[in-house]
Design a protein around this motif. Structure first.
Motif, PDB file in Angstrom:
ATOM      1  N   ILE A   1     -34.634  41.715  25.415  1.00 43.95           N
ATOM      2  CA  ILE A   1     -34.818  40.278  25.140  1.00 43.95           C
ATOM      3  C   ILE A   1     -34.407  39.491  26.384  1.00 43.95           C
ATOM      4  N   GLY A   2     -35.089  38.400  26.629  1.00 43.90           N
ATOM      5  CA  GLY A   2     -34.765  37.555  27.779  1.00 43.90           C
ATOM      6  C   GLY A   2     -36.056  37.154  28.459  1.00 43.90           C
ATOM      7  N   CYS A   3     -35.968  36.410  29.561  1.00 42.46           N
ATOM      8  CA  CYS A   3     -37.187  35.985  30.266  1.00 42.46           C
ATOM      9  C   CYS A   3     -37.960  37.223  30.719  1.00 42.46           C
ATOM     10  N   TRP A   4     -37.293  38.143  31.394  1.00 42.68           N
ATOM     11  CA  TRP A   4     -37.977  39.360  31.854  1.00 42.68           C
ATOM     12  C   TRP A   4     -38.403  40.224  30.675  1.00 42.68           C
TER      13      TRP A   4
ATOM     14  N   HIS B   1     -31.881  42.767  22.034  1.00 39.93           N
ATOM     15  CA  HIS B   1     -31.157  42.515  23.282  1.00 39.93           C
ATOM     16  C   HIS B   1     -30.159  43.644  23.587  1.00 39.93           C
TER      17      HIS B   1
ATOM     18  N   GLY C   1     -33.484  42.818  31.751  1.00 39.35           N
ATOM     19  CA  GLY C   1     -32.819  41.893  32.671  1.00 39.35           C
ATOM     20  C   GLY C   1     -31.415  42.416  32.956  1.00 39.35           C
ATOM     21  N   ASP C   2     -30.682  41.715  33.831  1.00 40.56           N
ATOM     22  CA  ASP C   2     -29.322  42.175  34.145  1.00 40.56           C
ATOM     23  C   ASP C   2     -28.380  41.963  32.965  1.00 40.56           C
ATOM     24  N   GLY C   3     -28.616  40.890  32.186  1.00 37.59           N
ATOM     25  CA  GLY C   3     -27.798  40.686  30.994  1.00 37.59           C
ATOM     26  C   GLY C   3     -28.088  41.803  30.005  1.00 37.59           C
ATOM     27  N   ASP C   4     -29.382  42.055  29.822  1.00 39.49           N
ATOM     28  CA  ASP C   4     -29.875  43.059  28.886  1.00 39.49           C
ATOM     29  C   ASP C   4     -29.401  44.475  29.251  1.00 39.49           C
TER      30      ASP C   4
ATOM     31  N   ASN D   1     -31.542  38.822  38.089  1.00 38.09           N
ATOM     32  CA  ASN D   1     -31.610  37.448  38.619  1.00 38.09           C
ATOM     33  C   ASN D   1     -30.234  36.803  38.588  1.00 38.09           C
TER      34      ASN D   1
ATOM     35  N   ASN E   1     -28.045  36.141  36.448  1.00 39.40           N
ATOM     36  CA  ASN E   1     -27.531  35.341  35.315  1.00 39.40           C
ATOM     37  C   ASN E   1     -28.386  35.589  34.067  1.00 39.40           C
ATOM     38  N   TYR E   2     -27.919  35.049  32.944  1.00 36.05           N
ATOM     39  CA  TYR E   2     -28.713  35.097  31.718  1.00 36.05           C
ATOM     40  C   TYR E   2     -29.706  33.940  31.803  1.00 36.05           C
ATOM     41  N   GLY E   3     -30.963  34.232  32.152  1.00 35.58           N
ATOM     42  CA  GLY E   3     -31.933  33.155  32.326  1.00 35.58           C
ATOM     43  C   GLY E   3     -32.313  32.474  31.021  1.00 35.58           C
ATOM     44  N   MET E   4     -32.737  33.256  30.057  1.00 33.76           N
ATOM     45  CA  MET E   4     -33.347  32.668  28.868  1.00 33.76           C
ATOM     46  C   MET E   4     -32.407  31.761  28.072  1.00 33.76           C
ATOM     47  N   THR E   5     -31.109  32.032  28.123  1.00 29.10           N
ATOM     48  CA  THR E   5     -30.193  31.275  27.265  1.00 29.10           C
ATOM     49  C   THR E   5     -29.416  30.183  28.007  1.00 29.10           C
TER      50      THR E   5
HETATM   51  C1  LIG Z   1     -27.450  40.658  20.219  1.00 27.95           C
HETATM   52  C2  LIG Z   1     -27.906  39.428  20.939  1.00 27.95           C
HETATM   53  N1  LIG Z   1     -26.994  38.698  21.635  1.00 27.95           N
HETATM   54  C3  LIG Z   1     -27.397  37.588  22.302  1.00 27.95           C
HETATM   55  C4  LIG Z   1     -28.697  37.189  22.258  1.00 27.95           C
HETATM   56  C5  LIG Z   1     -29.120  35.935  22.976  1.00 27.95           C
HETATM   57  N2  LIG Z   1     -29.850  36.184  24.189  1.00 27.95           N
HETATM   58  C6  LIG Z   1     -31.211  36.194  24.225  1.00 27.95           C
HETATM   59  S1  LIG Z   1     -31.826  36.379  25.762  1.00 27.95           S
HETATM   60  C7  LIG Z   1     -30.263  36.483  26.400  1.00 27.95           C
HETATM   61  C8  LIG Z   1     -30.036  36.592  27.886  1.00 27.95           C
HETATM   62  C9  LIG Z   1     -30.999  37.431  28.626  1.00 27.95           C
HETATM   63  O1  LIG Z   1     -30.552  37.571  29.960  1.00 27.95           O
HETATM   64  P1  LIG Z   1     -31.085  38.700  30.893  1.00 27.95           P
HETATM   65  O2  LIG Z   1     -31.118  39.984  30.184  1.00 27.95           O
HETATM   66  O3  LIG Z   1     -30.318  38.657  32.174  1.00 27.95           O
HETATM   67  O4  LIG Z   1     -32.608  38.309  31.126  1.00 27.95           O
HETATM   68  P2  LIG Z   1     -33.277  37.020  31.815  1.00 27.95           P
HETATM   69  O5  LIG Z   1     -33.500  36.032  30.708  1.00 27.95           O
HETATM   70  O6  LIG Z   1     -32.336  36.522  32.868  1.00 27.95           O
HETATM   71  O7  LIG Z   1     -34.539  37.560  32.382  1.00 27.95           O
HETATM   72  C10 LIG Z   1     -29.282  36.358  25.408  1.00 27.95           C
HETATM   73  C11 LIG Z   1     -27.821  36.375  25.648  1.00 27.95           C
HETATM   74  C12 LIG Z   1     -29.627  37.974  21.525  1.00 27.95           C
HETATM   75  N3  LIG Z   1     -30.921  37.666  21.480  1.00 27.95           N
HETATM   76  N4  LIG Z   1     -29.191  39.079  20.873  1.00 27.95           N
END
Ligand SMILES: Cc1ncc(C[n+]2csc(CCOP(=O)(O)OP(=O)(O)O)c2C)c(N)n1
Ligand code: SF4
Length: 275
Positions: free
Chosen positions: A52-55, A71, A95-98, A124, A126-130
């Protein structure tokens, strides 16, 4: 030599994409598509497993099968897909958060098991999408929405993590050099066992402007300047403190992957039972 366009692997009817202007994600989609084309893989035998996220939205843009998961858990789903059908090519989009923060434990174990997966982890910073919160790869002192005075934590080197855990292939490139990036992804897919390709990429809306890089081009310049070869990195005094990072191929080995080792166990069981 035929010049790859990747267009057979990109869903043009899903364009224009959802990402912000200057975001690096589109470049990575193209780099993956060109790698798949060069390997002449059948899209019907490829599964893109995303978190989950932008990427994580990237699976929308490929003509291959897709599994959009929860996620931080893409590698767990991908492990299931590959175990159910080892003939499939499984590419994991995180993503890096993911992949490093919420899902860091899965990265450790996928690499340790040497699952035959190719993880394309877009970092990237940081957590982009949130909303641009700090993640495990945010550089020390960088400004994010949760570290407005500078990040007090140190960052994780994802490639080092995968390397010590036992991945068969580990590389890092930036989106500033798309052709090199595509070549690494191609090598990673072709290599049996766990492959991690970390991609340093700009988040032009949230990370750049908070860190004195107001325009998308400023972030690209930063990635190009700071991403240096291992040989050059080793010659720079206090390279890490100055924000330099290594790019290139760090690991390429042929240790048996998980499914191959699992087959050995199955044969042993059959022998034991006299079948
Ligand atoms: C279990 C869970 N925790 C938190 C979230 C909220 N959430 C959705 S996207 C995201 C951040 C994604 O960041 P990253 O993986 O770095 O990808 P980017 O958006 O930067 O490409 C978060 C915290 C979620 N969807 N599910
Ligand atoms: S918020 Fe950042 S990572 Fe997300 S689409 Fe925009 S530039 Fe890309």
């Amino acid at each position: 030599m035929k010049y790859a366009t990747g267009m057979d692997y990109i869903k043009t009817d899903s364009l224009p994409h959802m990402w912000c202007a200057g975001c690096g994600d589109g470049i990575v989609v193209r780099a993956i598509a060109c790698a798949l084309e060069n390997l002449e893989l059948d899209p019907r035998k490829i599964v893109m497993v995303s978190g989950i996220g932008c990427w994580g939205k990237a699976d929308d843009y490929f003509t291959c099968n897709a599994l959009h998961t929860t996620h931080g858990r893409a590698l767990a789903y991908a492990t299931g897909v590959k175990s159910a059908n080892p003939e499939l090519t499984v590419v994991v989009l995180m993503g890096d958060g993911d992949g490093t923060t919420i899902g860091g434990n899965h990265l450790l174990h996928a690499a340790r098991r040497n699952m035959d997966l190719t993880a394309v982890l877009v970092n990237n910073y940081n957590y982009g999408m949130t909303g641009g919160q700090a993640s495990a790869t945010t550089p020390h002192d960088a400004v994010t929405s949760t570290s407005v005075l500078g990040n007090p934590e140190r960052s994780v080197d994802v490639c080092e993590l995968a390397k010590v855990a036992g991945a068969n292939y580990v590389a890092r490139e930036t989106v500033a050099q798309g052709t090199r990036l595509s070549k690494r992804i191609q090598e990673g897919i072709a290599n049996k066992g766990f492959s991690l390709i970390e991609v340093a990429s700009p988040c032009t809306t949230l990370f750049g402007p908070r860190n004195k890089m107001r325009q998308p081009v400023d972030m690209l310049r930063w990635l190009k300047e700071k991403g240096v070869s291992e040989a050059r990195y080793d010659k720079i005094e206090d390279a890490a403190a100055q924000g330099y990072f290594k790019v290139g191929k760090f690991v390429e080995r042929t240790d048996p992957d998980f499914n191959t080792s699992y087959e050995v166990m199955r044969e042993r069981l059959q022998q034991k039972e006299g079948k």
